[in-house]
Design a protein around this motif. Sequence first.
Motif, short mmCIF file in Angstrom:
data_model
loop_
_atom_site.label_atom_id
_atom_site.label_comp_id
_atom_site.label_asym_id
_atom_site.label_seq_id
_atom_site.Cartn_x
_atom_site.Cartn_y
_atom_site.Cartn_z
N MET A 1 0.91 -1.15 -0.02
CA MET A 1 -0.06 0.01 -0.01
C MET A 1 0.91 1.12 0.07
SD MET A 1 -3.03 1.08 0.08
CE MET A 1 -4.06 2.38 0.57
N ARG A 2 1.96 1.46 0.75
CA ARG A 2 2.76 2.36 0.99
C ARG A 2 3.52 2.69 -0.63
NH1 ARG A 2 6.18 2.32 6.64
NH2 ARG A 2 4.22 3.01 7.94
N LYS A 3 3.98 1.58 -1.17
CA LYS A 3 4.57 1.75 -2.48
C LYS A 3 3.76 2.41 -3.54
CE LYS A 3 7.88 -2.19 -1.89
NZ LYS A 3 8.43 -3.36 -2.35
N ARG A 4 2.35 1.92 -3.43
CA ARG A 4 1.43 2.44 -4.21
C ARG A 4 1.10 4.00 -4.17
NH1 ARG A 4 -3.39 -1.94 -5.32
NH2 ARG A 4 -2.34 -3.29 -6.46
N LEU A 5 1.21 4.41 -2.89
CA LEU A 5 0.81 5.80 -2.52
C LEU A 5 2.02 6.54 -3.14
CD1 LEU A 5 -0.85 7.90 -1.05
CD2 LEU A 5 0.05 7.16 1.08
N LEU A 6 3.52 6.00 -2.58
CA LEU A 6 4.63 6.58 -3.18
C LEU A 6 4.96 6.81 -4.59
CD1 LEU A 6 7.19 7.92 -1.98
CD2 LEU A 6 8.25 5.70 -1.99
N LEU A 7 4.25 5.80 -5.13
CA LEU A 7 4.32 5.81 -6.75
C LEU A 7 3.25 6.95 -7.25
CD1 LEU A 7 5.60 4.72 -9.50
CD2 LEU A 7 3.65 2.89 -9.27
N LEU A 8 2.28 6.99 -6.63
CA LEU A 8 1.19 7.82 -7.22
C LEU A 8 1.74 9.30 -6.96
CD1 LEU A 8 -2.29 6.20 -6.15
CD2 LEU A 8 -1.36 6.69 -8.41
N LEU A 9 2.44 9.46 -5.90
CA LEU A 9 2.71 10.87 -5.28
C LEU A 9 3.78 11.21 -6.15
CD1 LEU A 9 2.58 13.14 -3.31
CD2 LEU A 9 4.38 11.81 -1.94
N LEU A 10 4.88 10.54 -6.83
CA LEU A 10 5.81 10.54 -7.56
C LEU A 10 5.31 10.96 -8.91
CD1 LEU A 10 9.09 10.62 -8.10
CD2 LEU A 10 8.71 7.96 -8.54
N ILE A 11 4.48 10.15 -9.41
CA ILE A 11 3.44 10.55 -10.71
C ILE A 11 3.07 11.87 -10.56
CG2 ILE A 11 1.94 9.71 -12.20
CD1 ILE A 11 2.68 6.81 -11.64
N ALA A 12 2.34 12.18 -9.51
CA ALA A 12 1.87 13.58 -9.53
C ALA A 12 2.73 14.62 -9.58
CB ALA A 12 1.12 13.52 -8.43
N MET A 13 3.95 14.40 -8.80
CA MET A 13 4.97 15.42 -8.55
C MET A 13 5.75 15.60 -10.22
SD MET A 13 6.75 14.56 -5.04
CE MET A 13 8.30 15.33 -5.46
N GLN A 14 5.93 14.52 -10.82
CA GLN A 14 6.22 14.52 -11.89
C GLN A 14 5.46 15.31 -13.06
OE1 GLN A 14 7.37 10.48 -13.43
NE2 GLN A 14 9.33 11.16 -13.54
N SER A 15 4.02 15.31 -12.89
CA SER A 15 3.12 15.86 -13.89
C SER A 15 3.06 17.30 -13.40
CB SER A 15 1.77 15.35 -13.41
OG SER A 15 1.47 13.99 -14.08
N VAL A 16 3.05 17.56 -12.15
CA VAL A 16 3.23 19.08 -11.88
C VAL A 16 4.53 19.75 -12.37
CG1 VAL A 16 3.47 20.67 -9.72
CG2 VAL A 16 1.79 18.77 -9.89
N ALA A 17 5.50 19.17 -12.33
CA ALA A 17 6.91 19.59 -13.08
C ALA A 17 6.90 19.88 -14.41
CB ALA A 17 7.98 18.52 -12.47
N LEU A 18 6.29 18.84 -15.29
CA LEU A 18 6.34 18.95 -16.48
C LEU A 18 5.17 20.15 -16.87
CD1 LEU A 18 5.99 15.22 -17.97
CD2 LEU A 18 7.68 16.89 -18.26
N MET A 19 4.12 20.18 -16.15
CA MET A 19 3.32 21.49 -16.40
C MET A 19 3.94 22.51 -16.12
SD MET A 19 -0.78 19.90 -15.46
CE MET A 19 -0.59 20.98 -13.91
N ALA A 20 4.70 22.83 -15.25
CA ALA A 20 5.52 23.94 -14.87
C ALA A 20 6.37 24.26 -15.99
CB ALA A 20 6.04 23.82 -13.33
N GLN A 21 7.07 23.39 -16.32
CA GLN A 21 8.00 23.45 -17.27
C GLN A 21 7.35 23.99 -18.64
OE1 GLN A 21 10.03 19.94 -18.65
NE2 GLN A 21 11.80 20.84 -19.69
N GLU A 22 6.41 23.23 -19.04
CA GLU A 22 5.57 23.79 -20.10
C GLU A 22 5.08 25.21 -20.18
OE1 GLU A 22 2.84 21.04 -20.92
OE2 GLU A 22 3.91 19.01 -21.48
N ALA A 23 4.69 25.87 -19.03
CA ALA A 23 4.33 26.97 -18.82
C ALA A 23 5.31 28.33 -18.73
CB ALA A 23 3.34 27.21 -17.58
#
Length: 159
Positions: A1-23
């Motif tokens: 469960m912790r691994k899934r939560l950590l993975l989802l958090l990592l994916i969310a952080m990457q998405s935010v970083a990509l959106m910030a980069q594109e803007a």
Amino acid sequence: MRKRLLLLLLIAMQSVALMAQEARPQLVVWLKGGEKAYFDLDKLPETSFGDGLLTIKSSTSTVSYQLANVLRYTYLNVQSTGIDDMSSAYGVKISELGEAVTFRSLKPGTIVRLYSLGGMLLEEHTAQDAEPLTITLRSYPSGAYVVKAANETIKMLKP
């Protein structure tokens, strides 16, 4: 469960970083072959023209393009300067080679003027009965030109 939560958090952080980069505010050079070159405005790119080249010098690099290969250059993700988008106001279309601009939605009686970069009036036309009005640069030498219609201004670069 912790691994899934950590993975989802990592994916969310990457998405935010990509959106910030594109803007990020950027200078975009559109080439005739369909390629685009991006320059971050935080690197303070400076543009200059000479010897048939568009040169962009930033704090990290210097790049030159043959003017014959440049379609146009624009800015991306830059706050509005208060100038309306002419494409919605006047139905503006710039030809693929950058040699002509057509206004499809001018009010009859609107005056359209073509100027050299030095401010010399080259042409003046009056819009008629909702007919498209085209200004062409074909008979002019390579260089930068300004087209004014009502309160709007378009800067064009003829390769």
